[in-house]
Scaffold this motif. Structure first.
Motif, short mmCIF file in Angstrom:
data_model
loop_
_atom_site.label_atom_id
_atom_site.label_comp_id
_atom_site.label_asym_id
_atom_site.label_seq_id
_atom_site.Cartn_x
_atom_site.Cartn_y
_atom_site.Cartn_z
N LEU A 149 0.83 -1.20 0.00
CA LEU A 149 0.00 0.00 0.00
C LEU A 149 0.87 1.26 0.00
O LEU A 149 0.67 2.17 -0.81
N GLY A 150 1.87 1.31 0.89
CA GLY A 150 2.74 2.47 0.94
C GLY A 150 3.70 2.54 -0.24
O GLY A 150 3.98 3.62 -0.76
N GLU A 151 4.20 1.37 -0.66
CA GLU A 151 5.12 1.35 -1.81
C GLU A 151 4.43 1.87 -3.06
O GLU A 151 5.02 2.59 -3.88
N TRP A 152 3.15 1.50 -3.23
CA TRP A 152 2.37 1.95 -4.37
C TRP A 152 2.23 3.47 -4.38
O TRP A 152 2.38 4.11 -5.42
N LEU A 153 2.01 4.06 -3.20
CA LEU A 153 1.89 5.52 -3.13
C LEU A 153 3.23 6.19 -3.45
O LEU A 153 3.26 7.22 -4.15
N ILE A 154 4.33 5.62 -2.99
CA ILE A 154 5.65 6.18 -3.32
C ILE A 154 5.85 6.19 -4.84
O ILE A 154 6.26 7.19 -5.42
N VAL A 155 5.56 5.06 -5.48
CA VAL A 155 5.74 4.96 -6.93
C VAL A 155 4.81 5.94 -7.65
O VAL A 155 5.22 6.60 -8.61
N LEU A 156 3.58 6.03 -7.20
CA LEU A 156 2.64 6.97 -7.82
C LEU A 156 3.17 8.40 -7.78
O LEU A 156 3.14 9.12 -8.78
N THR A 157 3.63 8.83 -6.61
CA THR A 157 4.07 10.22 -6.48
C THR A 157 5.39 10.48 -7.19
O THR A 157 5.69 11.61 -7.56
N GLU A 158 6.19 9.44 -7.40
CA GLU A 158 7.45 9.60 -8.12
C GLU A 158 7.25 9.60 -9.63
O GLU A 158 7.89 10.36 -10.35
N ARG A 159 6.37 8.73 -10.10
CA ARG A 159 6.31 8.47 -11.54
C ARG A 159 5.11 9.10 -12.25
O ARG A 159 5.18 9.40 -13.44
N LEU A 160 4.00 9.29 -11.56
CA LEU A 160 2.82 9.84 -12.23
C LEU A 160 3.01 11.28 -12.70
O LEU A 160 2.47 11.66 -13.75
N PRO A 161 3.77 12.12 -11.98
CA PRO A 161 3.97 13.50 -12.47
C PRO A 161 4.62 13.57 -13.85
O PRO A 161 4.49 14.59 -14.55
N GLU A 162 5.31 12.51 -14.28
CA GLU A 162 5.88 12.48 -15.62
C GLU A 162 4.79 12.41 -16.69
O GLU A 162 5.03 12.74 -17.86
N ARG A 163 3.61 11.96 -16.29
CA ARG A 163 2.54 11.69 -17.25
C ARG A 163 1.36 12.65 -17.14
O ARG A 163 0.63 12.83 -18.12
N LEU A 164 1.14 13.22 -15.95
CA LEU A 164 -0.03 14.06 -15.74
C LEU A 164 0.34 15.33 -14.98
O LEU A 164 1.10 15.27 -14.01
N PRO A 165 -0.21 16.48 -15.37
CA PRO A 165 -0.07 17.67 -14.54
C PRO A 165 -0.91 17.50 -13.28
O PRO A 165 -1.89 16.75 -13.26
N ARG A 166 -0.52 18.17 -12.21
CA ARG A 166 -1.24 18.12 -10.94
C ARG A 166 -1.36 16.69 -10.42
O ARG A 166 -2.31 16.34 -9.71
N ALA A 167 -0.38 15.84 -10.73
CA ALA A 167 -0.52 14.42 -10.42
C ALA A 167 -0.73 14.16 -8.93
O ALA A 167 -1.60 13.37 -8.55
N ARG A 168 0.05 14.82 -8.08
CA ARG A 168 -0.07 14.54 -6.65
C ARG A 168 -1.39 15.04 -6.09
O ARG A 168 -1.97 14.40 -5.20
N GLN A 169 -1.88 16.14 -6.61
CA GLN A 169 -3.19 16.62 -6.18
C GLN A 169 -4.28 15.64 -6.62
O GLN A 169 -5.22 15.37 -5.87
N ILE A 170 -4.12 15.10 -7.82
CA ILE A 170 -5.08 14.12 -8.32
C ILE A 170 -5.07 12.87 -7.43
O ILE A 170 -6.13 12.32 -7.08
N ILE A 171 -3.89 12.43 -7.02
CA ILE A 171 -3.79 11.25 -6.15
C ILE A 171 -4.50 11.51 -4.83
O ILE A 171 -5.23 10.66 -4.31
N ALA A 172 -4.28 12.70 -4.27
CA ALA A 172 -4.94 13.06 -3.01
C ALA A 172 -6.46 13.04 -3.17
O ALA A 172 -7.19 12.56 -2.30
N GLU A 173 -6.94 13.57 -4.29
CA GLU A 173 -8.39 13.58 -4.54
C GLU A 173 -8.93 12.16 -4.68
O GLU A 173 -10.02 11.85 -4.18
N ILE A 174 -8.16 11.29 -5.34
CA ILE A 174 -8.57 9.90 -5.48
C ILE A 174 -8.65 9.24 -4.11
O ILE A 174 -9.59 8.49 -3.81
N CYS A 175 -7.67 9.51 -3.25
CA CYS A 175 -7.67 8.94 -1.90
C CYS A 175 -8.89 9.41 -1.12
O CYS A 175 -9.54 8.61 -0.43
N PHE A 176 -9.21 10.71 -1.22
CA PHE A 176 -10.39 11.23 -0.50
C PHE A 176 -11.66 10.55 -1.00
O PHE A 176 -12.48 10.08 -0.19
#
Length: 287
Positions: A149-176
């Motif tokens: 669960l935690g490893e997946w979040l680390i990878v998401l925050t490291e790698r998703l910004p290469e593909r999407l703008p506002r990636a970390r904000q999007i991840i936070a919204e998905i979590c909420f």
């Protein structure tokens, strides 16, 4: 069942099964949620649809998560039982398919393993997957999956910004949003009213935290009027993984914030080990 969760009495095998189902569902939910944020490629001309694009991103990052966890397992007590990926290129996919119990959801979850070349292709590979997982007890399988669960979040925050703008904000919204969805399902299951009752909110929070070892040793309380409460506990099993930062606690905290919103309460991350040091984390629930 409500009392079993409250007393944290689930046997190891049940905890493993629930964690495996939870991780499969989490990958699928992230993929569905990302569809609104990716662009299709000439969908009308046979190009990739939004669904396909979102799934491609998730399977690539899921593969990275599983490779990191396989490497971590090989650094521990199971090193002798797990071949190096160079010796057996299918080892990561096969072991992880067994841990994730892919055999129970082959159609709904098989795509998650596309970044690793797919799940087991035939009976021989299914048996090989079980042989790789055999040295791990149900307790060890559960503990391993909770770190994913935690490893997946680390990878998401490291790698998703290469593909999407506002990636970390999007991840936070998905979590909420996932927290809201989870709270509603547990409320229905336990027949809990959606009032501002901190004790009920804490109970729902702990059902997911228990299964994924969030603050495994914990304590807390709620005010008599139900309008406030708190939880304290020791470290989650992934906070010392390479790449974990203060922001990750806040992003994951959005899941709990989503849960609390269903009880008309706000979730405040008051203290975290990565930010404040020490050995304890604390959250407060307020109206």
């Amino acid at each position: 069942m409500r009392e079993v969760y409250r007393r944290e009495l689930l046997p190891a095998r049940a905890r493993w099964w629930i964690a495996a189902a939870g991780m499969r569902d989490w990958f699928r939910y992230v993929a569905r949620s990302l569809e609104a944020h990716v662009e299709g490629e000439g969908e009308g001309d046979g190009g990739a649809s939004r669904e396909a694009r979102a799934r491609a991103i998730v399977c690539e990052l899921a593969a990275e998560t599983m490779r990191r966890r396989y490497a971590a397992l090989r650094e521990g007590e199971h090193a002798a039982a797990l071949p190096a990926p160079e010796e057996n290129p299918r080892a990561v996919a096969l072991l992880m398919s067994a841990l994730y119990r892919l055999d129970l959801s082959p159609r709904g979850a098989r795509w998650i393993f596309d970044g690793l070349g797919g799940g087991p292709h035939d009976l021989g590979e299914r048996l090989a997957a079980q042989r790789l997982a055999w040295p791990l007890s149900s307790e060890q399988r559960w503990r391993e999956l909770t770190v994913h669960l935690g490893e997946w979040l680390i990878v998401l925050t490291e790698r998703l910004p290469e593909r999407l703008p506002r990636a970390r904000q999007i991840i936070a919204e998905i979590c909420f949003d996932a927290g809201v969805r989870y709270a509603r399902s547990i409320r229905r299951w336990f027949s809990l009213p959606a009032d501002n009752d901190a004790a009920r909110a804490i109970e729902v929070l702990r059902t997911s935290e228990y299964v994924f070892r969030v603050n495994p040793e914990h304590w807390g309380d709620a005010a008599a009027d139900g309008r406030s409460g708190y939880l304290e506990g020791n470290a989650c099993p992934w906070y010392d993984r390479p790449g974990w930062q203060r922001m990750h606690c806040g992003i994951f905290g959005q899941f709990q914030a989503g849960v609390c919103s269903e009880f008309n309460l706000k979730y405040k991350l008051t203290k975290t080990i990565p930010k404040h040091g020490g050995k304890l984390c604390r959250v407060d629930l307020v109206s």
